[in-house]
Design a protein around this motif. Structure first.
Motif, mmCIF file in Angstrom:
data_model
loop_
_atom_site.group_PDB
_atom_site.id
_atom_site.type_symbol
_atom_site.label_atom_id
_atom_site.label_comp_id
_atom_site.label_asym_id
_atom_site.label_seq_id
_atom_site.Cartn_x
_atom_site.Cartn_y
_atom_site.Cartn_z
ATOM 1 N N ASP A 158 -11.473 3.652 3.539
ATOM 2 C CA ASP A 158 -11.101 2.318 3.054
ATOM 3 C C ASP A 158 -9.677 2.014 3.511
ATOM 4 O O ASP A 158 -8.705 2.430 2.885
ATOM 5 C CB ASP A 158 -11.198 2.268 1.527
ATOM 6 N N VAL A 159 -9.568 1.285 4.608
ATOM 7 C CA VAL A 159 -8.274 1.088 5.252
ATOM 8 C C VAL A 159 -7.345 0.196 4.442
ATOM 9 O O VAL A 159 -6.174 0.524 4.233
ATOM 10 C CB VAL A 159 -8.474 0.520 6.670
ATOM 11 N N ARG A 160 -7.836 -0.951 3.988
ATOM 12 C CA ARG A 160 -6.953 -1.912 3.321
ATOM 13 C C ARG A 160 -6.230 -1.285 2.128
ATOM 14 O O ARG A 160 -5.029 -1.466 1.936
ATOM 15 C CB ARG A 160 -7.741 -3.138 2.866
ATOM 16 N N GLU A 161 -6.971 -0.546 1.325
ATOM 17 C CA GLU A 161 -6.376 0.062 0.132
ATOM 18 C C GLU A 161 -5.332 1.120 0.505
ATOM 19 O O GLU A 161 -4.305 1.261 -0.165
ATOM 20 C CB GLU A 161 -7.474 0.670 -0.742
ATOM 21 N N ALA A 162 -5.594 1.859 1.577
ATOM 22 C CA ALA A 162 -4.629 2.861 2.025
ATOM 23 C C ALA A 162 -3.361 2.204 2.565
ATOM 24 O O ALA A 162 -2.243 2.681 2.324
ATOM 25 C CB ALA A 162 -5.260 3.758 3.081
ATOM 26 N N VAL A 163 -3.528 1.114 3.299
ATOM 27 C CA VAL A 163 -2.363 0.378 3.798
ATOM 28 C C VAL A 163 -1.534 -0.157 2.633
ATOM 29 O O VAL A 163 -0.296 -0.102 2.655
ATOM 30 C CB VAL A 163 -2.814 -0.761 4.737
ATOM 31 N N ASP A 164 -2.209 -0.649 1.603
ATOM 32 C CA ASP A 164 -1.483 -1.110 0.407
ATOM 33 C C ASP A 164 -0.653 0.030 -0.195
ATOM 34 O O ASP A 164 0.495 -0.173 -0.605
ATOM 35 C CB ASP A 164 -2.466 -1.631 -0.644
ATOM 36 N N ALA A 165 -1.250 1.211 -0.255
ATOM 37 C CA ALA A 165 -0.526 2.364 -0.813
ATOM 38 C C ALA A 165 0.699 2.688 0.031
ATOM 39 O O ALA A 165 1.774 3.015 -0.511
ATOM 40 C CB ALA A 165 -1.460 3.576 -0.890
ATOM 41 N N VAL A 166 0.572 2.588 1.349
ATOM 42 C CA VAL A 166 1.717 2.827 2.229
ATOM 43 C C VAL A 166 2.812 1.799 1.960
ATOM 44 O O VAL A 166 3.995 2.151 1.795
ATOM 45 C CB VAL A 166 1.286 2.776 3.711
ATOM 46 N N ILE A 167 2.450 0.525 1.896
ATOM 47 C CA ILE A 167 3.443 -0.540 1.686
ATOM 48 C C ILE A 167 4.185 -0.344 0.369
ATOM 49 O O ILE A 167 5.421 -0.439 0.297
ATOM 50 C CB ILE A 167 2.763 -1.917 1.710
ATOM 51 N N LEU A 168 3.453 -0.033 -0.683
ATOM 52 C CA LEU A 168 4.074 0.093 -2.002
ATOM 53 C C LEU A 168 4.938 1.343 -2.118
ATOM 54 O O LEU A 168 6.017 1.302 -2.724
ATOM 55 C CB LEU A 168 2.994 0.081 -3.089
ATOM 56 N N THR A 169 4.490 2.459 -1.542
ATOM 57 C CA THR A 169 5.320 3.671 -1.604
ATOM 58 C C THR A 169 6.565 3.527 -0.742
ATOM 59 O O THR A 169 7.637 4.038 -1.097
ATOM 60 C CB THR A 169 4.531 4.918 -1.186
ATOM 61 N N GLN A 170 6.457 2.809 0.367
ATOM 62 C CA GLN A 170 7.643 2.551 1.181
ATOM 63 C C GLN A 170 8.626 1.660 0.432
ATOM 64 O O GLN A 170 9.849 1.863 0.506
ATOM 65 C CB GLN A 170 7.235 1.897 2.507
#
Length: 285
Positions: free
Chosen positions: A268-280
């Motif tokens: 699930d790419v979108r959710e993983a990208v969201d996690a990257v954005i928020l942790t950054q």
């Protein structure tokens, strides 16, 4: 804890900066991968389905697409190298015909399949065996000059669940990866990405311990790939199934990012990208 050092890698002439973590989308050209939602059923329309899946994943922010033709779930059925190649090569060709700049990783532990995939245009080799299941893999990788994911595994997908005894889990996994990395580098310089091998010859408790101690893999001074997406460690802990393990996957991916993961391999790419954005964002305050 020491911070995992992130590297820049070069794929098909493209420089990929891993200072900010990246997402790798899973595309399985198999009928038997553990998560049904990731399967491209083998058949005449598989290339069409692959292009549609690739389009969605790239649009959602995937940097890499990981194409595999051999299910490595526990107890998976063995197939021949020819059948594996027949599953992945048309998919790679179809995706690159539609998206020439796509960075495709081939998920295989067989040197000949890896070689053919790179000749077809794959930019990276993702070897779940870390070179333990094909004596020709390391020489092939060094000769091809592409980045290589060196994953920790004991045994085979058919036997690995019986090989979970460790004297001291994290030091043992680091030591076994170090042995394989030394062998690989004896063939020449290779761009290496380290994968601790979540779910491969590991119990659920061991997977959680590896996740908690992910920063220990800073010793390799290399990017770290984490692949926990929808795995049994998540859904069995939550008493559910792979189908309903997306929220749990996002939680463990977030922990992995905070621990220093450079690449998340996910369904699930979108959710993983969201996690990257928020942790950054969290790291900037």
């Amino acid at each position: 804890m020491a911070e995992i050092t992130k590297k820049t890698i070069i794929c098909r002439g493209q420089t990929v900066d891993l200072t900010v973590p990246r997402v790798m989308g899973i595309i399985n050209s198999t009928p038997d991968s553990f998560y049904a939602g990731s399967r491209l059923e083998v058949g005449l329309e598989v290339a069409t389905a692959a292009v549609a899946t690739a389009a969605r994943m790239l649009d959602e922010g995937a940097t890499f697409l990981d194409v595999g033709g051999y299910s490595t779930r526990p107890g998976a059925t063995t197939i021949s190298p020819t059948e594996e190649a027949d599953r992945v090569l048309p998919v790679i060709e179809a995706i690159l015909n539609s998206f020439p700049d796509a960075l495709i990783s081939v998920d295989t532990f067989r040197a000949d399949v890896a070689r053919q995939a790179v000749e077809q245009g794959a930019a990276m080799i993702n070897d779940v065996s870390g070179g333990t299941l094909d004596a020709d893999m390391f020489a092939t990788v060094a000769g091809l000059g592409v980045p290589y994911v060196l994953m920790h595994l004991r045994g085979t997908p058919q036997t690995m669940q019986s090989l979970t005894h460790y004297t001291d889990l994290v030091p043992d996994v680091v030591a076994e990866l170090t042995d394989q990395l030394t062998k690989l580098r004896s063939y020449g310089p290779v761009q290496v990405i380290i994968d601790p091998g979540f779910g491969f010859a590991k119990t659920a408790d061991q997977n959680f311990l590896l996740l908690r101690e992910l920063a220990a893999f800073a010793v390799f001074d290399a990017p770290i790939l984490v692949g926990l997406s929808r795995k049994a460690t998540i859904y069995k802990t939550l008493n559910t199934s792979a189908e309903f393990a997306l929220n749990g996957t996002t939680v463990v991916n977030t922990v992995a990012l905070l621990g220093g993961a450079s690449i998340l391999r996910v369904h699930d790419v979108r959710e993983a990208v969201d996690a990257v954005i928020l942790t950054q964002r969290l790291k900037k305050v």
